[in-house]
Design a protein around this motif. Structure first.
Motif, PDB file in Angstrom:
ATOM      1  N   GLU A  14      -9.727  11.707  -8.616  1.00 17.44           N
ATOM      2  CA  GLU A  14      -9.272  11.577  -7.231  1.00 17.44           C
ATOM      3  C   GLU A  14     -10.410  11.102  -6.325  1.00 17.44           C
ATOM      4  N   PHE A  15     -11.623  11.628  -6.547  1.00 18.41           N
ATOM      5  CA  PHE A  15     -12.785  11.227  -5.758  1.00 18.41           C
ATOM      6  C   PHE A  15     -13.078   9.734  -5.932  1.00 18.41           C
ATOM      7  N   VAL A  16     -13.093   9.273  -7.176  1.00 20.22           N
ATOM      8  CA  VAL A  16     -13.370   7.855  -7.454  1.00 20.22           C
ATOM      9  C   VAL A  16     -12.277   6.969  -6.864  1.00 20.22           C
ATOM     10  N   GLU A  17     -11.029   7.393  -6.942  1.00 17.34           N
ATOM     11  CA  GLU A  17      -9.940   6.620  -6.344  1.00 17.34           C
ATOM     12  C   GLU A  17     -10.110   6.504  -4.832  1.00 17.34           C
ATOM     13  N   ALA A  18     -10.519   7.585  -4.177  1.00 14.71           N
ATOM     14  CA  ALA A  18     -10.755   7.554  -2.729  1.00 14.71           C
ATOM     15  C   ALA A  18     -11.919   6.628  -2.399  1.00 14.71           C
ATOM     16  N   ALA A  19     -12.984   6.673  -3.189  1.00 18.24           N
ATOM     17  CA  ALA A  19     -14.138   5.800  -2.972  1.00 18.24           C
ATOM     18  C   ALA A  19     -13.751   4.340  -3.177  1.00 18.24           C
ATOM     19  N   THR A  20     -12.926   4.076  -4.167  1.00 15.12           N
ATOM     20  CA  THR A  20     -12.506   2.708  -4.475  1.00 15.12           C
ATOM     21  C   THR A  20     -11.677   2.106  -3.344  1.00 15.12           C
ATOM     22  N   ARG A  21     -10.920   2.915  -2.638  1.00 13.36           N
ATOM     23  CA  ARG A  21     -10.133   2.416  -1.504  1.00 13.36           C
ATOM     24  C   ARG A  21     -11.004   2.020  -0.317  1.00 13.36           C
ATOM     25  N   SER A  22     -12.240   2.480  -0.293  1.00 14.84           N
ATOM     26  CA  SER A  22     -13.148   2.188   0.815  1.00 14.84           C
ATOM     27  C   SER A  22     -13.816   0.827   0.620  1.00 14.84           C
ATOM     28  N   ASP A  23     -14.063   0.126   1.720  1.00 15.34           N
ATOM     29  CA  ASP A  23     -14.795  -1.139   1.669  1.00 15.34           C
ATOM     30  C   ASP A  23     -16.302  -0.919   1.674  1.00 15.34           C
TER      31      ASP A  23
END
Length: 75
Positions: A14-23
């Protein structure tokens, strides 16, 4: 902005998915000076998650900041 967080292995996906959504560029590091890209699930899982880690966000992303504050212990 730096955040000191405690991250359990079960929360990494979940953490990596949230980071991936960020520019923004986002790094995760340990006290042993090991730094990985927060958008890399293998990199984050390779860290010693029994210790606090530091998340460094290079830029500003309101949604990611809101997400990371759930884990944040002290800035």
């Amino acid at each position: 902005m730096d955040y000191r967080i405690s991250l359990r292995p079960s929360e990494v996906k979940e953490f990596v998915e949230a980071a991936t959504r960020s520019d923004c560029y986002i790094d995760v590091s340990t006290s042993k000076n090991c730094m990985v890209d927060a958008k890399s699930i293998l990199g984050v899982l390779g860290l010693d998650l029994t210790r606090m880690v530091t998340v460094t966000v290079h830029g500003y992303d309101r949604e990611f900041e809101k997400y990371i504050r759930r884990f944040s212990m002290a800035c």
